[in-house]
Write an enzyme that holds these catalytic residues in place. Structure first.
Site, PDB file in Angstrom:
ATOM      1  CE1 TYR A  90      -7.956  -9.284   9.106  1.00  0.00           C
ATOM      2  CE2 TYR A  90      -7.042 -10.449   7.224  1.00  0.00           C
ATOM      3  CZ  TYR A  90      -6.920  -9.487   8.210  1.00  0.00           C
ATOM      4  OH  TYR A  90      -5.781  -8.744   8.300  1.00  0.00           O
ATOM      5  NE  ARG A 143      -3.941   0.173   1.930  1.00  0.00           N
ATOM      6  CZ  ARG A 143      -4.948  -0.230   2.714  1.00  0.00           C
ATOM      7  NH1 ARG A 143      -5.035   0.201   3.946  1.00  0.00           N
ATOM      8  NH2 ARG A 143      -5.877  -1.041   2.251  1.00  0.00           N
ATOM      9  CG  ASP A 145      -9.008  -3.887   3.132  1.00  0.00           C
ATOM     10  OD1 ASP A 145      -8.228  -3.220   3.832  1.00  0.00           O
ATOM     11  OD2 ASP A 145      -9.363  -5.048   3.424  1.00  0.00           O
ATOM     12  NE  ARG A 159     -10.075   6.490   6.430  1.00  0.00           N
ATOM     13  CZ  ARG A 159     -10.890   6.535   7.466  1.00  0.00           C
ATOM     14  NH1 ARG A 159     -11.819   7.468   7.538  1.00  0.00           N
ATOM     15  NH2 ARG A 159     -10.816   5.626   8.409  1.00  0.00           N
ATOM     16  NE  ARG A 198      -5.831   6.346   9.623  1.00  0.00           N
ATOM     17  CZ  ARG A 198      -6.962   6.990   9.926  1.00  0.00           C
ATOM     18  NH1 ARG A 198      -6.958   8.278  10.174  1.00  0.00           N
ATOM     19  NH2 ARG A 198      -8.096   6.330   9.991  1.00  0.00           N
TER      20      ARG A 198
END
Lengths: 332, 332
Positions: free
Chosen positions: A127, A2, A51, A15, A6
């Site tokens: 997950y 990625r 994602d 965001r 941020r």
């Protein structure tokens, strides 16, 4: 790895007005955020902002992203009927927002190769079973050990879903795709060969028919680099704990290697960043299948963007000083 | 690996009346809890019930254990003055409760060898810097990279503290000691060789003068097994992600190997436990320096104690079927 996030003020500005899942599922925003690090640093390639968990939503998982926690799945898999209930995914109608973002990017940045991606079945399954992030993978392993047939059924469904999602990303304009097996390093070699690698190989085989290069990132999988290098993937992406000179011996030039600077090095002073970059480039000389300079994982949010620029400059400057033996050398 | 814990009802009964830190620091209780799994399963050796973080308290760290969170340190290290302020530890007056528990155990179970232990400097430093558990080790790595001299000073202090603590445990009656570098696998090979291995080697050198065997457990350190096997340690303990047959080639019989069943296998059905135990024993045949059967990490709290008993029986039964080439074979 990625690139957006941020650590960039332009990302934080977008965001601030949108939650993470909205950002992923709004093509204009996902495209814009994908372009931000390209504009700023001029990387040689971009990775679409998305994602690995997005395909789980149309499969029927109740996914949300909580601040300071990460992904949370409200209905983790517990039984055979939970697995049977999982819906098939149509990548165009269910995940069209990813494809739209890719198409927008390719139109806006025709000279920048775009990487599409997806999660590997074992990582996605972890997950779905744990209901979120975990450190111990106890629920996942209990599921694999107690219900091996059900686990294979789940992994098979995921392999099909992921391969269709990747092929659709390629049709939308992705120039390469990467498969992230972020948690495969938690398995013993035998369990990796049983529950992870076969499903990744199946995806690679299906996706490679498109003719587009496939990159496999199996984080922390030290003991199966040789098996991964014969998986059919074109590029093996390795994290910072795997020394490139040992990869060279194991993979014997069968694949190109991507990586593997520790992203935490970007928190260091410039002289340390330069020293570690030089080390990676120097170790990469032993790679006969070529090398793509990259981080060993995503950029941490506390990273100073000036350090990323410094790293790109280092790779370009120090890479030029080397013998021109590795045509695939590229920056990030 | 930790043998006692919440998976045993007799442990939960003791724990119901005492918080974790009180349990550790009350010799009667720590001794009793150490004896519980020995009484139940008859393991060939015991490990004293303690925690790698106990020496941090007399050093000046404000440590508490929170339910469902784990260790929390209220005053993490931030500056040179924080490091300078750390107090020297007298293992007898500051950590006498560990020594008392060891003496009590040795008196009560004279035929059961007792293992003392401590954390390795890098792992302890990571808790002191992060203020608790972490997945990314960002604060720790920032500290190492930005303040390498200060980091070395801290690691040096910890190496001295740990070696004195281990020597005192041996004088109290420990028949062997184990050094846990639980987080060393998060470092690149270069950083491991810079910030972790030298301090472990220093401890091994000081402690081996007692003549007692030293076991080193460096979890997830795949790339430095050869260096670890020449560290002076008698035994290298490996987690389940490191295949024993590859360890055999790297360590060349210089050390005995301990491990390495995935503790999550104990969540499986008996036939799977037996299959995986057989696999470990079979891989261990390639180890020329001897093998100590053990888990690759501590027992998970959700483990059925009957499965632990079944594992012990498997190791004893299957181990006997093997050629008597490995005199150090022992159960857990």
């Amino acid at each position: 790895m990625r690139q957006a996030g941020r650590y960039l003020e332009e990302y934080r500005a977008v965001r601030a007005a949108h939650d993470f899942l909205s950002l992923l599922s709004t093509p204009d925003l996902a495209c814009e955020v994908t372009r931000q690090p390209i504009r700023r640093f001029g990387f040689d390639a971009a990775i679409i902002f998305s994602d690995i968990l997005v395909p789980l939503v149309p499969m029927g998982m109740d996914l949300r992203f909580e601040e300071a926690v990460g992904p949370v799945i409200g209905n983790p898999l517990r039984s055979a009927s939970d697995v049977d209930r999982l819906r098939g995914v149509d990548p165009v109608s269910d995940l069209g927002f990813v494809l739209d973002a890719i198409q927008q990017f390719v139109r806006a940045e025709p000279d920048v190769p775009l990487i599409g991606f997806a999660g590997a079945p074992f990582t996605l399954a972890s997950y779905m079973i744990e209901g979120g992030s975990t450190r111990e993978f106890i629920a996942t392993k209990r599921f694999l050990y107690q219900e091996p047939r059900l686990a294979r059924k789940l992994l098979q469904k995921l392999a099909w879903t992921v391969s269709q999602h990747l092929i659709a990303q390629i049709e939308a304009g992705a120039a390469a795709v990467q498969i992230f097996d972020s948690w495969a390093g938690q398995l013993s070699k035998e369990d990796y060969l049983r529950y992870a690698l076969p499903y990744t190989v199946e995806i690679v085989e299906l996706v490679r028919k498109t003719g587009v290069p496939v990159i496999v990132f199996a984080k922390g999988v030290h003991s199966c680099l040789s098996e991964l290098s014969t998986s059919g993937a074109d590029v093996l992406s390795v994290d910072w704990t795997i020394p490139l000179d040992s990869v060279a011996g194991t993979t014997e030039g069968r694949v190109a290697i991507q990586g593997n600077l520790d992203p935490a090095v970007l928190l260091a002073r410039p002289e340390t960043i330069e020293r570690e970059t030089q080390r990676v480039l120097s170790e990469a000389r032993s790679l006969r299948g070529g090398h793509i300079f990259n981080l060993g994982h995503g950029i941490h949010r506390s990273t100073n963007p000036d350090h990323v620029q410094f790293l790109v400059d280092c790779v370009r400057r120090l890479g030029r000083q080397r013998a021109p033996a590795h045509p695939t050398d590229a920056a990030l």
